[in-house]
Motif scaffolding. Structure first.
Motif, mmCIF file in Angstrom:
data_model
loop_
_atom_site.group_PDB
_atom_site.id
_atom_site.type_symbol
_atom_site.label_atom_id
_atom_site.label_comp_id
_atom_site.label_asym_id
_atom_site.label_seq_id
_atom_site.Cartn_x
_atom_site.Cartn_y
_atom_site.Cartn_z
ATOM 1 N N TRP A 1 1.691 -4.944 -3.958
ATOM 2 C CA TRP A 1 2.308 -4.915 -5.283
ATOM 3 C C TRP A 1 2.513 -6.326 -5.834
ATOM 4 O O TRP A 1 2.992 -7.215 -5.128
ATOM 5 C CB TRP A 1 3.672 -4.219 -5.220
ATOM 6 C CG TRP A 1 3.596 -2.762 -4.928
ATOM 7 C CD1 TRP A 1 3.401 -2.180 -3.711
ATOM 8 C CD2 TRP A 1 3.704 -1.692 -5.877
ATOM 9 N NE1 TRP A 1 3.379 -0.814 -3.846
ATOM 10 C CE2 TRP A 1 3.567 -0.481 -5.153
ATOM 11 C CE3 TRP A 1 3.901 -1.640 -7.248
ATOM 12 C CZ2 TRP A 1 3.623 0.763 -5.779
ATOM 13 C CZ3 TRP A 1 3.964 -0.404 -7.866
ATOM 14 C CH2 TRP A 1 3.824 0.782 -7.139
ATOM 15 N N GLY A 2 2.189 -6.510 -7.102
ATOM 16 C CA GLY A 2 2.577 -7.728 -7.791
ATOM 17 C C GLY A 2 4.044 -7.641 -8.207
ATOM 18 O O GLY A 2 4.653 -6.564 -8.142
ATOM 19 N N ARG B 1 -4.826 -0.931 -9.667
ATOM 20 C CA ARG B 1 -4.131 -0.041 -10.595
ATOM 21 C C ARG B 1 -3.071 -0.830 -11.349
ATOM 22 O O ARG B 1 -2.428 -1.709 -10.794
ATOM 23 C CB ARG B 1 -3.472 1.095 -9.814
ATOM 24 C CG ARG B 1 -3.028 2.265 -10.645
ATOM 25 C CD ARG B 1 -2.328 3.307 -9.770
ATOM 26 N NE ARG B 1 -3.220 3.987 -8.835
ATOM 27 C CZ ARG B 1 -3.937 5.053 -9.107
ATOM 28 N NH1 ARG B 1 -3.904 5.563 -10.311
ATOM 29 N NH2 ARG B 1 -4.699 5.619 -8.182
ATOM 30 N N SER C 1 -6.500 0.754 4.455
ATOM 31 C CA SER C 1 -5.291 1.579 4.516
ATOM 32 C C SER C 1 -5.204 2.473 3.297
ATOM 33 O O SER C 1 -5.313 1.994 2.168
ATOM 34 C CB SER C 1 -4.045 0.703 4.590
ATOM 35 O OG SER C 1 -2.880 1.503 4.482
ATOM 36 N N ASN C 2 -4.998 3.747 3.535
ATOM 37 C CA ASN C 2 -4.820 4.682 2.427
ATOM 38 C C ASN C 2 -3.368 4.754 1.994
ATOM 39 O O ASN C 2 -3.055 5.383 0.993
ATOM 40 C CB ASN C 2 -5.294 6.077 2.858
ATOM 41 C CG ASN C 2 -5.407 7.030 1.681
ATOM 42 O OD1 ASN C 2 -5.931 6.677 0.637
ATOM 43 N ND2 ASN C 2 -4.895 8.226 1.838
ATOM 44 N N TYR C 3 -2.487 4.061 2.745
ATOM 45 C CA TYR C 3 -1.070 4.236 2.480
ATOM 46 C C TYR C 3 -0.425 3.019 1.842
ATOM 47 O O TYR C 3 0.500 3.152 1.061
ATOM 48 C CB TYR C 3 -0.331 4.518 3.797
ATOM 49 C CG TYR C 3 -1.056 5.469 4.712
ATOM 50 C CD1 TYR C 3 -1.465 5.078 5.973
ATOM 51 C CD2 TYR C 3 -1.341 6.752 4.295
ATOM 52 C CE1 TYR C 3 -2.131 5.955 6.799
ATOM 53 C CE2 TYR C 3 -2.013 7.635 5.120
ATOM 54 C CZ TYR C 3 -2.402 7.231 6.374
ATOM 55 O OH TYR C 3 -3.053 8.080 7.199
ATOM 56 N N GLN C 4 -0.917 1.870 2.185
ATOM 57 C CA GLN C 4 -0.209 0.669 1.816
ATOM 58 C C GLN C 4 -0.848 0.000 0.616
ATOM 59 O O GLN C 4 -2.042 -0.221 0.570
ATOM 60 C CB GLN C 4 -0.173 -0.283 3.006
ATOM 61 C CG GLN C 4 0.536 0.331 4.195
ATOM 62 C CD GLN C 4 0.523 -0.586 5.394
ATOM 63 O OE1 GLN C 4 0.559 -1.808 5.231
ATOM 64 N NE2 GLN C 4 0.472 -0.030 6.572
ATOM 65 N N LEU C 5 -0.006 -0.306 -0.341
ATOM 66 C CA LEU C 5 -0.449 -0.963 -1.556
ATOM 67 C C LEU C 5 0.153 -2.365 -1.612
ATOM 68 O O LEU C 5 1.269 -2.578 -1.148
ATOM 69 C CB LEU C 5 -0.004 -0.163 -2.778
ATOM 70 C CG LEU C 5 -0.427 1.308 -2.805
ATOM 71 C CD1 LEU C 5 0.154 1.997 -4.024
ATOM 72 C CD2 LEU C 5 -1.946 1.424 -2.796
ATOM 73 N N SER D 1 -5.116 -1.861 -3.811
ATOM 74 C CA SER D 1 -5.226 -1.052 -2.606
ATOM 75 C C SER D 1 -6.195 -1.694 -1.629
ATOM 76 O O SER D 1 -7.273 -2.147 -2.011
ATOM 77 C CB SER D 1 -5.707 0.348 -2.977
ATOM 78 O OG SER D 1 -5.853 1.148 -1.827
ATOM 79 N N ASN E 1 -9.219 -0.520 -4.683
ATOM 80 C CA ASN E 1 -9.058 -0.303 -6.111
ATOM 81 C C ASN E 1 -7.873 -1.093 -6.635
ATOM 82 O O ASN E 1 -7.054 -1.599 -5.866
ATOM 83 C CB ASN E 1 -8.920 1.186 -6.449
ATOM 84 C CG ASN E 1 -7.726 1.830 -5.774
ATOM 85 O OD1 ASN E 1 -6.594 1.412 -5.972
ATOM 86 N ND2 ASN E 1 -7.969 2.853 -4.984
#
Lengths: 114, 113
Positions: free
Chosen positions: B103-104, B34, B97-101, B93, B32
Motif C-alpha cells: 500500500w502507498g 489498483r 502472494s495472492n493475499y498481501q498488497l 499486488s 497488478n
C-alpha cells in the motif's frame, strides 16, 4: 450481494484494558479475511489475514491477536491495550484464489486509547 | 524492498479543475496495480485495476495509466467535483502472494468550491 460489517464504529478505551473488534461478512463463502490498521495520515498496515477457519497469519509483531471462529467472522483482540494501538481498524475480505485480488472493506472502527 | 510511493502527499484544487496523482513502485515481480479512493472515516473503495499488459484504464472521470517499464502509474481526475475530496491510494499486488498488497500512503485531495 456481499456486505461486510464491523462494530463498534468508535471506541475509547483506557490503557491496559482489553479489546475485541468484530467483523462479519454476508453473501459469500470461504472468503479471505484481513485486519488492517491505519494511523492518522498514514497508509494501511496489514495486521492479520486468514484463508480459513482457525487459520491466522500475522504480519507484524504486536500485542494484538486475531481469531476466525466461523467462516465469515473475524475477530481482533488484545488483552492489554497500549497508547500506540490507537488508530482506524479496517476489516476486509476478498474472493479466495481470485486472480483479481480486490479487497472489499468494511466501514472501520475508530479506536482511541487514553 | 517492495515499496509504493505516492506524490504529492496532499493537493488542493478548485472545483472543475483537472489533476494528476503519481505513484512509483518497486514491487517485483509485479502482478497488478489498483487505485483506491478512501473517503474520510470510511474504508477504501477500488477505482481501477491494471495488469502488466494494460497501460490505461478509465472509470468515469478517473483515468489511470501504467508504465510497467518505469514502474510508474498516474491517476488523472477530470472536471473535479466536491465529492472527489478524499485520499487516493495506489496499491500494488505482488506476483508471489495472492493475499498481501503493498500500500502507498495515499494522496489527500481537497476540492474547493
Amino acid at each position: 450481494s456481499q456486505t461486510i460489517h464491523q462494530w463498534p464504529a468508535t471506541l475509547v478505551q483506557p490503557v491496559g484494558s482489553p479489546l475485541s473488534l468484530e467483523c462479519t461478512v454476508e453473501g459469500t463463502s470461504n472468503p479471505n479475511l484481513y485486519w488492517y490498521r491505519q494511523a492518522a495520515g498514514r497508509g494501511l498496515q496489514l495486521l492479520f489475514y486468514s484463508v480459513g477457519i482457525g487459520q491466522i497469519s500475522s504480519e507484524v509483531p504486536q500485542n494484538l491477536s486475531a481469531s476466525r471462529p466461523q467462516d465469515r467472522q473475524f475477530i481482533l483482540s488484545s488483552k492489554k491495550l497500549l497508547l500506540s494501538d490507537s488508530g482506524f481498524y479496517l476489516c476486509a475480505w476478498s474472493v479466495r484464489l481470485a486472480a483479481d485480488n480486490e479487497q472489499f472493506f468494511g466501514p472501520g472502527t475508530r479506536l482511541t486509547v487514553l | 524492498k517492495n515499496q509504493v510511493e505516492q506524490s504529492p502527499q496532499s493537493l488542493i484544487i478548485l472545483e472543475g479543475k483537472n489533476c494528476t496523482l503519481q505513484c512509483n513502485y518497486t514491487v517485483s515481480p509485479f502482478s497488478n496495480l489498483r487505485w483506491y479512493k478512501q473517503d474520510t472515516g470510511r474504508g477504501p473503495v477500488s477505482l481501477t485495476i491494471m495488469t502488466f499488459s494494460e497501460n490505461t484504464k478509465s472509470n468515469g472521470r478517473y483515468t489511470a495509466t501504467l508504465d510497467a517499464d518505469t514502474k510508474q502509474s498516474s491517476l488523472h481526475i477530470t472536471a473535479s467535483q466536491l465529492s472527489d475530496s478524499a485520499s487516493y491510494i495506489c496499491v500494488v499486488s505482488h506476483m508471489d502472494s495472492n493475499y498481501q498488497l503493498i500500500w502507498g500512503a495515499g494522496t489527500k485531495l481537497i476540492i474547493k468550491p
